[in-house]
Design a protein around this motif. Structure first.
Motif, PDB file in Angstrom:
ATOM      1  N   MET A  61      64.626  66.745  75.538  1.00 19.35           N
ATOM      2  CA  MET A  61      65.387  66.582  74.289  1.00 19.35           C
ATOM      3  C   MET A  61      66.887  66.627  74.586  1.00 19.35           C
ATOM      4  O   MET A  61      67.352  67.469  75.343  1.00 19.35           O
ATOM      5  N   VAL A  62      67.632  65.711  73.984  1.00 19.26           N
ATOM      6  CA  VAL A  62      69.080  65.676  74.149  1.00 19.26           C
ATOM      7  C   VAL A  62      69.714  66.733  73.246  1.00 19.26           C
ATOM      8  O   VAL A  62      69.366  66.838  72.071  1.00 19.26           O
ATOM      9  N   ALA A  63      70.635  67.503  73.792  1.00 20.37           N
ATOM     10  CA  ALA A  63      71.354  68.501  73.003  1.00 20.37           C
ATOM     11  C   ALA A  63      72.700  67.932  72.568  1.00 20.37           C
ATOM     12  O   ALA A  63      73.288  67.082  73.251  1.00 20.37           O
ATOM     13  N   ALA A  64      73.191  68.408  71.418  1.00 20.68           N
ATOM     14  CA  ALA A  64      74.463  67.915  70.887  1.00 20.68           C
ATOM     15  C   ALA A  64      75.598  68.114  71.869  1.00 20.68           C
ATOM     16  O   ALA A  64      76.529  67.309  71.944  1.00 20.68           O
ATOM     17  N   THR A  65      75.538  69.198  72.645  1.00 17.64           N
ATOM     18  CA  THR A  65      76.624  69.528  73.562  1.00 17.64           C
ATOM     19  C   THR A  65      76.431  68.953  74.959  1.00 17.64           C
ATOM     20  O   THR A  65      77.290  69.134  75.820  1.00 17.64           O
ATOM     21  N   ASP A  66      75.294  68.279  75.202  1.00 15.11           N
ATOM     22  CA  ASP A  66      75.165  67.541  76.453  1.00 15.11           C
ATOM     23  C   ASP A  66      76.271  66.492  76.509  1.00 15.11           C
ATOM     24  O   ASP A  66      76.795  66.062  75.469  1.00 15.11           O
ATOM     25  N   THR A  67      76.625  66.066  77.690  1.00 13.03           N
ATOM     26  CA  THR A  67      77.701  65.089  77.810  1.00 13.03           C
ATOM     27  C   THR A  67      77.219  63.837  78.530  1.00 13.03           C
ATOM     28  O   THR A  67      76.224  63.853  79.264  1.00 13.03           O
ATOM     29  N   ALA A  68      77.929  62.747  78.301  1.00 17.53           N
ATOM     30  CA  ALA A  68      77.643  61.479  78.959  1.00 17.53           C
ATOM     31  C   ALA A  68      78.964  60.807  79.302  1.00 17.53           C
ATOM     32  O   ALA A  68      79.958  60.946  78.583  1.00 17.53           O
ATOM     33  N   ARG A  69      78.950  60.087  80.379  1.00 19.84           N
ATOM     34  CA  ARG A  69      80.140  59.335  80.765  1.00 19.84           C
ATOM     35  C   ARG A  69      80.297  58.151  79.814  1.00 19.84           C
ATOM     36  O   ARG A  69      79.315  57.494  79.461  1.00 19.84           O
ATOM     37  N   LEU A  70      81.533  57.876  79.441  1.00 24.27           N
ATOM     38  CA  LEU A  70      81.803  56.783  78.513  1.00 24.27           C
ATOM     39  C   LEU A  70      82.136  55.525  79.296  1.00 24.27           C
ATOM     40  O   LEU A  70      83.270  55.323  79.748  1.00 24.27           O
ATOM     41  N   GLY A  71      81.121  54.678  79.491  1.00 23.11           N
ATOM     42  CA  GLY A  71      81.319  53.432  80.214  1.00 23.11           C
ATOM     43  C   GLY A  71      81.844  53.684  81.614  1.00 23.11           C
ATOM     44  O   GLY A  71      81.453  54.642  82.280  1.00 23.11           O
ATOM     45  N   PRO A  72      82.766  52.821  82.081  1.00 30.97           N
ATOM     46  CA  PRO A  72      83.284  52.949  83.446  1.00 30.97           C
ATOM     47  C   PRO A  72      84.454  53.930  83.563  1.00 30.97           C
ATOM     48  O   PRO A  72      85.029  54.066  84.636  1.00 30.97           O
ATOM     49  N   THR A  73      84.802  54.600  82.489  1.00 33.23           N
ATOM     50  CA  THR A  73      85.959  55.492  82.496  1.00 33.23           C
ATOM     51  C   THR A  73      85.593  56.846  83.091  1.00 33.23           C
ATOM     52  O   THR A  73      84.437  57.146  83.356  1.00 33.23           O
ATOM     53  N   GLY A  74      86.582  57.674  83.249  1.00 36.03           N
ATOM     54  CA  GLY A  74      86.354  59.047  83.683  1.00 36.03           C
ATOM     55  C   GLY A  74      86.128  59.991  82.535  1.00 36.03           C
ATOM     56  O   GLY A  74      86.017  61.208  82.730  1.00 36.03           O
ATOM     57  N   LEU A  75      86.047  59.458  81.319  1.00 37.34           N
ATOM     58  CA  LEU A  75      85.868  60.285  80.132  1.00 37.34           C
ATOM     59  C   LEU A  75      84.405  60.677  79.969  1.00 37.34           C
ATOM     60  O   LEU A  75      83.510  59.860  80.185  1.00 37.34           O
ATOM     61  N   THR A  76      84.167  61.902  79.561  1.00 32.01           N
ATOM     62  CA  THR A  76      82.825  62.329  79.190  1.00 32.01           C
ATOM     63  C   THR A  76      82.859  62.809  77.748  1.00 32.01           C
ATOM     64  O   THR A  76      83.774  63.530  77.344  1.00 32.01           O
ATOM     65  N   VAL A  77      81.873  62.399  76.991  1.00 33.88           N
ATOM     66  CA  VAL A  77      81.812  62.734  75.568  1.00 33.88           C
ATOM     67  C   VAL A  77      80.549  63.535  75.286  1.00 33.88           C
ATOM     68  O   VAL A  77      79.521  63.345  75.938  1.00 33.88           O
ATOM     69  N   THR A  78      80.624  64.428  74.299  1.00 38.98           N
ATOM     70  CA  THR A  78      79.411  65.114  73.886  1.00 38.98           C
ATOM     71  C   THR A  78      78.493  64.120  73.200  1.00 38.98           C
ATOM     72  O   THR A  78      78.937  63.170  72.560  1.00 38.98           O
ATOM     73  N   ARG A  79      77.190  64.345  73.339  1.00 38.63           N
ATOM     74  CA  ARG A  79      76.224  63.385  72.799  1.00 38.63           C
ATOM     75  C   ARG A  79      76.272  63.315  71.274  1.00 38.63           C
ATOM     76  O   ARG A  79      75.809  62.352  70.681  1.00 38.63           O
ATOM     77  N   LEU A  80      76.814  64.334  70.635  1.00 33.84           N
ATOM     78  CA  LEU A  80      77.071  64.297  69.197  1.00 33.84           C
ATOM     79  C   LEU A  80      78.565  64.492  68.994  1.00 33.84           C
ATOM     80  O   LEU A  80      79.170  65.399  69.580  1.00 33.84           O
ATOM     81  N   GLY A  81      79.176  63.627  68.204  1.00 32.27           N
ATOM     82  CA  GLY A  81      80.602  63.717  67.926  1.00 32.27           C
ATOM     83  C   GLY A  81      80.847  63.777  66.432  1.00 32.27           C
ATOM     84  O   GLY A  81      79.937  63.553  65.622  1.00 32.27           O
ATOM     85  N   LEU A  82      82.076  64.057  66.066  1.00 32.00           N
ATOM     86  CA  LEU A  82      82.455  64.142  64.652  1.00 32.00           C
ATOM     87  C   LEU A  82      83.246  62.912  64.243  1.00 32.00           C
ATOM     88  O   LEU A  82      84.317  62.631  64.784  1.00 32.00           O
TER      89      LEU A  82
END
Length: 328
Positions: free
Chosen positions: A1-22
Motif C-alpha cells: 500500500m502506498v502511504a501519503a508520505t512516501d515519496t517519488a521522483r518527479l520525472g527526470p528532475t532531482g525533485l521528490t514529491v510526497t505521493r499525496l500533495g495539497l
C-alpha cells in the motif's frame, strides 16, 4: 500500500514529491469564501500529516491562494518541501468595475488576464514569487492553455525552458483538464512533468490510449488532480457534478455501479477513487484539494484505507475500469 508520505521522483528532475500533495484552489475561495484562519489551519494540517508537496496558481483566488500558502511556508526550511505554481494568467485590476468572479469568492479585486507570451510568463513568475514570499518555485506549469497552444509552446515553454536552464525553477510542466494537448506538448517540447486533472480517474481512463504510456516512455512525471471528478465519485447521486458541470445521467449510472462494487467489499468509493491512479508507473503524486483540515484528514485516511485485490478484479470483470489499467 502506498502511504501519503512516501515519496517519488518527479520525472527526470532531482525533485521528490510526497505521493499525496495539497492542491490549494479551495483555499482561494473556490465556489465559497474561506476565512484566513481556516485556510491556515488546513495548510498546517497538511504539514502535520507529512505532506510536502504544495500546488497553487495565480488564478486560485486571484492571488489569495499563493499569499496564504506563502505565509505558512515562510516559517519552514525551503528545502523541506516542493512548491508548484503556474503561468498563463496575469492578475490585473480591471479599469471598470466588473461583477463577482464566477468561481472564486471573497477574493482581492484583481482578475486574471491570459498571457502565454515569453515576457508575460517572466512577469507572472516575478509576481508569483512576490505573493509567495520566496525566491524560487520548484515546479512551474503552463496553466490551461486550451485555446492558446501556439503561444504556450512558442512563448511560455521557451520562457520556462530558459528558467530551468538558469536554475531558477527545477521542473517545467503544464497543467490541464485534458490529456490531448498535454500529449502534444510532450511531443513538441521538453517537459519534466504534467498535472492532469480529472482525466485519469476511477471513472475515466481514456488517457491510457496515448498520454499515460507516452509519459511513461519518456520519463515524464504525472501529477493527478481531480480524483473525484468534480464530486461524482464522492457522491454519485442525481445532481452530481462532473468536470465542473451537471453530470450526464449515464455517468451517474456508471459511478453508481462503481459504488455498488465498493460497497460489496466494504470500501468507500472515495477510497478507491483516490488510490486508483497511484498504481500507474508514470504517476508521481495525487493532489487533493481541501477546504478544511477535516476534509484533508479524511482524504489522508482514504488514501490508506485497505482495499482488497478482489475489488479491483471485480471492477475489471464488470468492465468498469479499462482492461489495461494498473491497479494498486
Amino acid at each position: 500500500m502506498v502511504a501519503a508520505t512516501d515519496t517519488a521522483r518527479l520525472g527526470p528532475t532531482g525533485l521528490t514529491v510526497t505521493r499525496l500533495g495539497l492542491g490549494t484552489a479551495p483555499l482561494g475561495g473556490l465556489y465559497a469564501p474561506v476565512e484566513e484562519g481556516q485556510a491556515e489551519e488546513t495548510i498546517a494540517k497538511a504539514w502535520d500529516l507529512g505532506l510536502r508537496f504544495f500546488d497553487t496558481a495565480p488564478q486560485y483566488g486571484n492571488g489569495l491562494s499563493e499569499r496564504r500558502l506563502g505565509r505558512f511556508l515562510a516559517g519552514k526550511p525551503r528545502d523541506s518541501y516542493v512548491l508548484a505554481t503556474k503561468v498563463g494568467r496575469l492578475l490585473r485590476v480591471p479599469e471598470r468595475a466588473e461583477g463577482e468572479d464566477a468561481y472564486y469568492k471573497g477574493t482581492p479585486p484583481e482578475r486574471p488576464v491570459f498571457d502565454f507570451s515569453y515576457d508575460g510568463v517572466m512577469r507572472s513568475l516575478e509576481e508569483s514569487l512576490e505573493r509567495l514570499g520566496t525566491d524560487r518555485v520548484d515546479v512551474l506549469h503552463i496553466h490551461d492553455p486550451d485555446s492558446h497552444y501556439d503561444d504556450a509552446i512558442d512563448g511560455a515553454h521557451r520562457a520556462l525552458d530558459k528558467l530551468r536552464a538558469d536554475g531558477v525553477i527545477g521542473a517545467v510542466g503544464a497543467g490541464m483538464n485534458q490529456a490531448e494537448m498535454l500529449a502534444r506538448f510532450a511531443r513538441a517540447g521538453r517537459f519534466d512533468c504534467f498535472l492532469l486533472a480529472g482525466r485519469y480517474t476511477l471513472l475515466e481512463q481514456d488517457s491510457l490510449d496515448d498520454f499515460m504510456p507516452l509519459c511513461e516512455a519518456r520519463g515524464i512525471g504525472v501529477i493527478i488532480g481531480g480524483v473525484y471528478n468534480s464530486g461524482i465519485l464522492a457522491n454519485p447521486n442525481a445532481g452530481a457534478k462532473f468536470n465542473y458541470q451537471d453530470a450526464d445521467p449515464a455517468l451517474i449510472v456508471r459511478a453508481q455501479a462503481l459504488d455498488a462494487v465498493c460497497r460489496r467489499h466494504d470500501v468507500p468509493l472515495k477510497a478507491a477513487a483516490i488510490q486508483f491512479p497511484t498504481a500507474h508507473p508514470a504517476v508521481a503524486s495525487i493532489l487533493t484539494g481541501a477546504r478544511t483540515a477535516a476534509e484533508l484528514v479524511e482524504n489522508e485516511e482514504l488514501f490508506r484505507h485497505p482495499i482488497p485485490a478482489d475489488l479491483w478484479a471485480e471492477l475489471r470483470a464488470e468492465g468498469l475500469i479499462a482492461p489495461g489499467a494498473p491497479t494498486p
